[in-house]
Write a protein that holds these residues in place. Sequence first.
Motif, mmCIF file in Angstrom:
data_model
loop_
_atom_site.group_PDB
_atom_site.id
_atom_site.type_symbol
_atom_site.label_atom_id
_atom_site.label_comp_id
_atom_site.label_asym_id
_atom_site.label_seq_id
_atom_site.Cartn_x
_atom_site.Cartn_y
_atom_site.Cartn_z
ATOM 1 N N GLY A 118 89.055 -39.182 75.864
ATOM 2 C CA GLY A 118 88.821 -38.861 77.267
ATOM 3 C C GLY A 118 89.541 -37.597 77.692
ATOM 4 N N LEU A 119 89.089 -37.039 78.816
ATOM 5 C CA LEU A 119 89.633 -35.762 79.288
ATOM 6 C C LEU A 119 91.114 -35.822 79.632
ATOM 7 C CD1 LEU A 119 86.742 -34.347 81.499
ATOM 8 C CD2 LEU A 119 87.458 -33.596 79.235
ATOM 9 N N GLY A 120 91.552 -36.935 80.211
ATOM 10 C CA GLY A 120 92.966 -37.050 80.563
ATOM 11 C C GLY A 120 93.858 -36.994 79.339
ATOM 12 N N SER A 121 93.519 -37.784 78.360
ATOM 13 C CA SER A 121 94.298 -37.793 77.123
ATOM 14 C C SER A 121 94.175 -36.459 76.395
ATOM 15 C CB SER A 121 93.829 -38.932 76.229
ATOM 16 O OG SER A 121 94.583 -38.962 75.046
ATOM 17 N N MET A 122 92.990 -35.883 76.406
ATOM 18 C CA MET A 122 92.803 -34.588 75.740
ATOM 19 C C MET A 122 93.662 -33.507 76.381
ATOM 20 S SD MET A 122 88.688 -34.758 75.118
ATOM 21 C CE MET A 122 88.538 -33.031 74.662
ATOM 22 N N THR A 123 93.777 -33.533 77.694
ATOM 23 C CA THR A 123 94.626 -32.557 78.389
ATOM 24 C C THR A 123 96.083 -32.747 77.998
ATOM 25 O OG1 THR A 123 93.063 -32.585 80.237
ATOM 26 C CG2 THR A 123 95.233 -31.626 80.654
ATOM 27 N N ALA A 124 96.535 -33.998 77.991
ATOM 28 C CA ALA A 124 97.913 -34.286 77.594
ATOM 29 C C ALA A 124 98.148 -33.931 76.129
ATOM 30 C CB ALA A 124 98.233 -35.759 77.842
ATOM 31 N N VAL A 125 97.166 -34.206 75.277
ATOM 32 C CA VAL A 125 97.275 -33.877 73.853
ATOM 33 C C VAL A 125 97.419 -32.364 73.668
ATOM 34 C CG1 VAL A 125 95.902 -33.779 71.723
ATOM 35 C CG2 VAL A 125 96.195 -35.935 72.913
ATOM 36 N N PHE A 126 96.738 -31.585 74.494
ATOM 37 C CA PHE A 126 96.880 -30.132 74.409
ATOM 38 C C PHE A 126 98.328 -29.722 74.654
ATOM 39 C CE2 PHE A 126 97.181 -26.072 76.632
ATOM 40 C CZ PHE A 126 96.704 -25.223 75.649
ATOM 41 N N PHE A 132 93.730 -29.507 67.729
ATOM 42 C CA PHE A 132 94.320 -30.834 67.868
ATOM 43 C C PHE A 132 93.603 -31.629 68.964
ATOM 44 C CE2 PHE A 132 98.253 -33.370 69.193
ATOM 45 C CZ PHE A 132 98.220 -34.218 68.097
ATOM 46 N N VAL A 133 93.278 -30.971 70.061
ATOM 47 C CA VAL A 133 92.528 -31.600 71.149
ATOM 48 C C VAL A 133 91.143 -32.016 70.665
ATOM 49 C CG1 VAL A 133 91.388 -31.145 73.362
ATOM 50 C CG2 VAL A 133 93.762 -30.473 73.027
ATOM 51 N N ALA A 134 90.468 -31.142 69.934
ATOM 52 C CA ALA A 134 89.119 -31.449 69.451
ATOM 53 C C ALA A 134 89.129 -32.692 68.564
ATOM 54 C CB ALA A 134 88.553 -30.253 68.690
ATOM 55 N N TYR A 135 90.185 -32.894 67.811
ATOM 56 C CA TYR A 135 90.316 -34.057 66.950
ATOM 57 C C TYR A 135 90.425 -35.349 67.769
ATOM 58 C CZ TYR A 135 91.910 -36.671 62.828
ATOM 59 O OH TYR A 135 92.028 -37.564 61.797
ATOM 60 N N HIS A 136 90.907 -35.229 68.992
ATOM 61 C CA HIS A 136 91.107 -36.386 69.864
ATOM 62 C C HIS A 136 90.037 -36.481 70.954
ATOM 63 C CE1 HIS A 136 95.074 -35.931 68.008
ATOM 64 N NE2 HIS A 136 95.185 -37.233 68.189
ATOM 65 N N CYS A 192 103.142 -35.959 79.959
ATOM 66 C CA CYS A 192 101.845 -36.217 79.323
ATOM 67 C C CYS A 192 101.186 -37.465 79.891
ATOM 68 C CB CYS A 192 101.997 -36.319 77.805
ATOM 69 S SG CYS A 192 102.325 -34.734 77.017
ATOM 70 N N GLN A 193 101.971 -38.502 80.176
ATOM 71 C CA GLN A 193 101.396 -39.711 80.766
ATOM 72 C C GLN A 193 100.882 -39.434 82.177
ATOM 73 O OE1 GLN A 193 100.781 -42.484 78.992
ATOM 74 N NE2 GLN A 193 101.581 -41.272 77.307
ATOM 75 N N TRP A 194 101.635 -38.657 82.952
ATOM 76 C CA TRP A 194 101.194 -38.304 84.296
ATOM 77 C C TRP A 194 99.903 -37.492 84.231
ATOM 78 C CZ3 TRP A 194 100.308 -33.658 86.716
ATOM 79 C CH2 TRP A 194 100.030 -33.736 88.070
ATOM 80 N N ILE A 195 99.852 -36.519 83.330
ATOM 81 C CA ILE A 195 98.645 -35.698 83.177
ATOM 82 C C ILE A 195 97.450 -36.569 82.814
ATOM 83 C CG2 ILE A 195 97.540 -33.957 81.696
ATOM 84 C CD1 ILE A 195 100.291 -32.561 81.561
ATOM 85 N N THR A 196 97.635 -37.481 81.871
ATOM 86 C CA THR A 196 96.545 -38.366 81.454
ATOM 87 C C THR A 196 95.999 -39.155 82.633
ATOM 88 O OG1 THR A 196 97.439 -38.580 79.225
ATOM 89 C CG2 THR A 196 95.923 -40.297 79.948
ATOM 90 N N HIS A 197 96.876 -39.786 83.400
ATOM 91 C CA HIS A 197 96.429 -40.600 84.532
ATOM 92 C C HIS A 197 95.796 -39.742 85.629
ATOM 93 C CE1 HIS A 197 97.935 -44.229 82.796
ATOM 94 N NE2 HIS A 197 99.157 -43.738 82.689
#
Length: 178
Positions: free
Chosen positions: A136-144, A128-132, A56-61
Amino acid sequence: MTWTLCDYAGRLAQLGFLAAIPAARRVAYQPQRLRIRWWETLLWTLGLVIFFCTVCQWITHAVDGWFPNTRLGPYPILEGGWYYFDLTAGLALVAVQEEIVFRRCAGAVFAARWGQGAVTVLLSSLLFVAYHWTTGLGSMTAVFFFGVYAMLFLRRTGALWRSSWPLPDRFRPVLGWF
């Protein structure tokens, strides 16, 4: 500080709203039994931590590198005793509220229409993504991906908190409503 207090108030209001409505309370706070052994729960939990801290951290970055400046702003950084309060009680509140709302309640609503399969897992993760969305897109992708893993974790274990923290039997009555 104001932002943090508003965040706490909103989360507590959501949990209170679910507790106040009998039909919602039955879904949100229903007792659940753990369907797997403690060691498998521990493996799932370790897997979740490792998954979050690596993938998730890699995806975010990576996604933030491809699409910079999508975050609306940073979370406020608290100081002194408030920092430690937020790090413990605040984090616990976030975990309880998000798991109940997005795993248990959203999962039940989507499962009533689409069954217990992939559609329910994907829809609850997208909610869950919509709530976050402010992160930003990176965090939203990881949150998914975190949401998918957490929903599969719930499906496998059958319980939210008993699955997250393998507790000795003497503590389970205290947390039995999870």
